[in-house]
Enzyme design. Structure first.
Site, mmCIF file in Angstrom:
data_model
loop_
_atom_site.group_PDB
_atom_site.id
_atom_site.type_symbol
_atom_site.label_atom_id
_atom_site.label_comp_id
_atom_site.label_asym_id
_atom_site.label_seq_id
_atom_site.Cartn_x
_atom_site.Cartn_y
_atom_site.Cartn_z
ATOM 1 N N CYS A 2 -5.324 5.327 -87.450
ATOM 2 C CA CYS A 2 -5.873 5.563 -88.895
ATOM 3 C C CYS A 2 -7.098 4.797 -89.456
ATOM 4 C CB CYS A 2 -4.915 5.103 -90.063
ATOM 5 S SG CYS A 2 -3.066 5.920 -89.689
ATOM 6 N N ARG A 27 -11.399 8.484 -86.798
ATOM 7 C CA ARG A 27 -10.111 7.704 -86.246
ATOM 8 C C ARG A 27 -8.772 8.570 -86.734
ATOM 9 N NH1 ARG A 27 -10.972 2.399 -85.617
ATOM 10 N NH2 ARG A 27 -8.940 1.997 -86.008
ATOM 11 N N TRP A 74 -3.793 9.402 -88.646
ATOM 12 C CA TRP A 74 -3.479 10.031 -87.686
ATOM 13 C C TRP A 74 -1.857 9.776 -87.425
ATOM 14 C CZ3 TRP A 74 -1.165 8.225 -82.746
ATOM 15 C CH2 TRP A 74 -1.322 9.177 -81.566
ATOM 16 N N ASN A 100 -2.550 0.873 -91.129
ATOM 17 C CA ASN A 100 -2.833 1.377 -89.581
ATOM 18 C C ASN A 100 -1.920 0.780 -88.645
ATOM 19 O OD1 ASN A 100 -3.900 2.381 -87.291
ATOM 20 N ND2 ASN A 100 -5.703 1.253 -87.527
ATOM 21 N N GLY A 101 -0.945 1.635 -87.769
ATOM 22 C CA GLY A 101 -0.350 0.904 -86.720
ATOM 23 C C GLY A 101 1.075 1.584 -86.867
ATOM 24 N N GLU A 484 -13.581 12.989 -65.042
ATOM 25 C CA GLU A 484 -14.406 12.552 -66.466
ATOM 26 C C GLU A 484 -14.631 14.033 -66.877
ATOM 27 O OE1 GLU A 484 -14.293 10.618 -68.459
ATOM 28 O OE2 GLU A 484 -15.856 11.216 -70.154
ATOM 29 N N LYS A 488 -13.334 15.602 -70.449
ATOM 30 C CA LYS A 488 -14.045 16.087 -71.539
ATOM 31 C C LYS A 488 -13.588 17.635 -71.999
ATOM 32 C CE LYS A 488 -15.455 12.949 -73.003
ATOM 33 N NZ LYS A 488 -14.784 12.042 -72.249
ATOM 34 N N GLU A 491 -10.113 17.670 -73.510
ATOM 35 C CA GLU A 491 -10.226 17.199 -74.927
ATOM 36 C C GLU A 491 -10.652 17.859 -76.160
ATOM 37 O OE1 GLU A 491 -11.134 13.226 -75.516
ATOM 38 O OE2 GLU A 491 -12.870 13.119 -74.011
ATOM 39 N N HIS A 507 -4.319 19.511 -49.884
ATOM 40 C CA HIS A 507 -2.849 18.963 -50.034
ATOM 41 C C HIS A 507 -2.230 19.375 -51.438
ATOM 42 C CE1 HIS A 507 -3.945 16.382 -46.599
ATOM 43 N NE2 HIS A 507 -5.024 16.007 -47.351
ATOM 44 N N LYS A 606 -10.332 8.367 -82.310
ATOM 45 C CA LYS A 606 -11.412 7.625 -81.400
ATOM 46 C C LYS A 606 -10.994 6.234 -80.869
ATOM 47 C CE LYS A 606 -15.490 7.067 -79.954
ATOM 48 N NZ LYS A 606 -15.904 8.001 -78.578
#
Ligand code: AGP
Length: 611
Positions: A2, A27, A74, A100-101, A484, A488, A491, A507, A606
């Site tokens: 948040c 955020r 969030w 926030n938390g 990476e 990208k 997401e 494999h 973020k």
């Protein structure tokens, strides 16, 4: 996670709160709300969905109030509905809280409050704070005392801010594991989850530490511990330019930040090059003195994209310094017996400097006696403040949730760390160091060259935007780049994508190959180039479609791949810095074609400040 913003002492504070929430929206963006002090008491406005919903409601009246708090959420407890949006209020609606938390003992506290006759309106953990603070004010506490008392009853991670109609020009707040920074203004004071939200109003900041309780009025800031003892916290002036936080004409922050990479990489090197420009010396490492000479092993701890940077760092350090390197997900490291100690250097890698898993790992390793050298982008963040030394990446504020310039500046910082350690430990002589520093100083031009192929990447992206699955393959220092590239894509476009070492495909993953699954292969020159070409053949012989990242003009790869994403030819060790650029662009253009919310992808945030 948040976003929290608070202001006291500025007219039209509802507009200031909204502007702050706009810069904090990356955020978390499930819902948003404000609580503003007025002559008629607290005005609380909350809306589910994007910030624009709240903006629309507030636009119906002139900016109002001088003191207030704002929140962008969030969701952790309870779906993103109006009722679960912050701020939360007590019964009489005279206390409002934003948080926030995660409060881990919220159920027990909720049951206690219900037993005392409190009626809850939401499913959140946060709402208990409003009722508990209200009870303490009823019992005679002032706002700071009430906040400190309630904080003392909580378990988990929580930074929360509170306003009370009884104290119309006061803000109180506590920090515990989730970041909270004060902004010291002229006739006004501020608080926020991160520095960019403060910069339009002040560049003078005071980061709070865990269990700090702050009380702000327009002309005074007091910080105590939860027992009421005054504590002193350093005040810093931040030289980030607020303009850099704006989009600057780009459609998305992510594209702006992709294009900022060459300059960010160059800025990260500045200050670490010796005067003759031929050797790397990271000033921050001097703080460790001779502890660096005692090193026997090194562990990178990080999450997500930063963990991918650690994989490349392993390649650099083992090749150049010759000490064994582990790369651990921070969320795993913290539950292992990691043999921390003086000979075991632990290097947290974190853009935000606040990722809770990484911070817990940092604190655990530090407690075990390991020297801590962080690679971090946000100055004054927890990682910056709590490490023995911090190598600052100079990417500037990274707003797009999908990390790009922070990643490539991390790669540069890790390569410089390897060169510096190699020099300090005599693993490389001056001539060998000089031989490697020159290509490093030029890498920004190769990255600019990669960016010049953006139109070709867009054409490829549009041809494959409807694929349901992607496989990304790379070897050596480009295996992390395959990972990476996959992260990208998944997401920001929500397409399932996996990264694998190219040698590992036979494999298992080779069973997935068919004409519907594009396979992106990093095939630039290096020690294993021929092996990668063989992997391309393996894919093609099973009707797979190959999109190859290759050196400009590489006819061998072009003859075997369906598509090529060309990049300038560079030394293998540094190729990761260049090869990631077309993969970032590929993800961006596919997500754009699919109409995705590129800067604020669903479910993401973020900076992940919960466990
Ligand atoms: C990267 O694109 C993601 N947004 C995410 O994986 C991120 O790298 C991770 O959460 C770590 O963040 P940090 O670097 O701020 O610690």
């Amino acid at each position: 996670m948040c976003g929290i913003i608070g202001v006291t002492g500025r007219d039209g504070c509802s507009r200031i709160l909204l502007e702050g929430l706009r810069s904090l929206e990356y955020r978390g963006y499930d819902s948003a709300g404000v609580a503003v002090q007025t002559a008629d008491g607290l005005v609380v406005v909350r809306r589910p969905g994007k910030l624009a919903e709240l903006e629309g409601v507030l636009a119906e009246r002139e900016p109002f109030g001088r003191t207030g708090i704002g929140h962008t959420r969030w969701a952790t407890h309870g779906p993103p509905t109006q009722q679960n949006a912050h701020p939360h209020v007590d019964g009489p609606e005279r206390v409002a809280v934003i948080h926030n938390g995660i409060i881990e003992n919220h159920e027990a506290l909720r049951a206690e409050l219900v037993a005392r006759g409190v009626t809850f309106r939401s499913e959140t953990d946060t709402e208990i704070l409003a009722h508990l603070v209200s009870e303490r004010i009823e019992a005679g506490d002032d706002l700071g005392q009430a906040t400190a008392h309630v904080a003392g009853r909580l378990d988990g991670s929580y930074s929360f801010a509170v306003v009370s109609a009884d104290r119309p020009d006061e803000l109180a707040a506590v920090r515990h594991q989730s970041p909270l920074i004060l902004g010291i203004g002229d006739g006004a004071n501020f608080l926020a989850s991160d520095i960019p939200a403060l910069l339009p109003h002040t560049k003078v900041v005071m980061p709070l530490e865990d269990d700090d309780v702050a009380v702000l009025t327009p002309d005074k800031v007091t910080v105590t511990d939860v027992h009421g003892q005054v504590v002193t916290r350093p005040v810093r002036t931040i030289d980030w330019d607020p303009v850099r936080i704006q989009k600057g004409g780009y459609r998305h922050f992510m594209m702006k930040e992709i294009e900022e990479q060459p300059a960010a990489v160059a800025a990260t090197m500045t200050g670490c090059l010796t005067d003759d420009g031929f050797t790397i010396r990271i000033p921050a490492l001097d703080a460790l003195g001779d502890r660096l000479a005692q090193l026997e092993r090194l562990t990178f701890v990080a999450c997500g994209t930063s963990w991918h940077a650690g994989l490349a760092g392993k390649f650099f350090i083992e090749n150049l310094v010759g000490i064994p390197v582990d790369v651990d997900y921070a969320s795993e490291f913290r539950y292992r017996q990691t043999q921390a100690g003086p000979g075991h250097l632990v290097v947290p890698i974190t853009q935000s400097g606040e990722t809770l898993d990484t911070m817990v790992a940092l604190r655990q390793a530090k407690q075990g006696g390991s020297p801590i050298v962080s690679v971090v982008n946000v100055p004054e963040s927890a990682a910056d403040r709590e490490s023995d030394a911090a190598i600052m990446t100079e990417a500037g504020p990274e707003i797009g949730v999908a990390s790009t310039k922070a990643f490539t500046t991390q790669l540069v910082a890790l390569y410089m760390l390897a060169l510096d350690l190699a020099g300090r430990r005599g693993a490389l002589d001056a001539a060998a160091l000089r031989e490697r520093v020159q290509p490093l100083r030029r890498i920004r031009y190769a990255m600019e060259g990669a960016l010049r192929h953006a139109d070709a990447v867009r054409d490829v992206a549009h041809r494959y935007a409807d694929a349901r699955d992607f496989l990304f393959l790379g070897r050596g220092v480009n295996y992390p780049i395959a990972l990476e590239g996959a992260l990208k894509l998944k997401e920001i476009s929500y397409i399932h994508a996996e990264g694998y070492p190219a040698g590992e495909m036979k494999h298992g993953p080779i069973a997935l190959i068919d004409g519907d699954m594009p396979v992106v292969v990093v095939a630039t020159p290096g020690r294993v180039y021929d092996k990668v070409l063989a992997n391309i053949q393996e894919v093609r012989s099973r009707a797979g479609k190959v999109i190859a990242v290759c050196a400009e003009g590489d006819e061998r790869v072009a003859a075997q791949a369906d598509e090529v994403l060309e990049v300038p030819r560079v030394d293998e060790d540094l190729s990761c810095l260049v090869n990631v650029v077309p993969l970032q662009l590929l993800a961006y253009f596919i997500a754009e074609k699919r109409g995705c919310d590129i800067d604020q992808p669903r479910n993401l945030a973020k900076s992940v400040t919960v466990e």
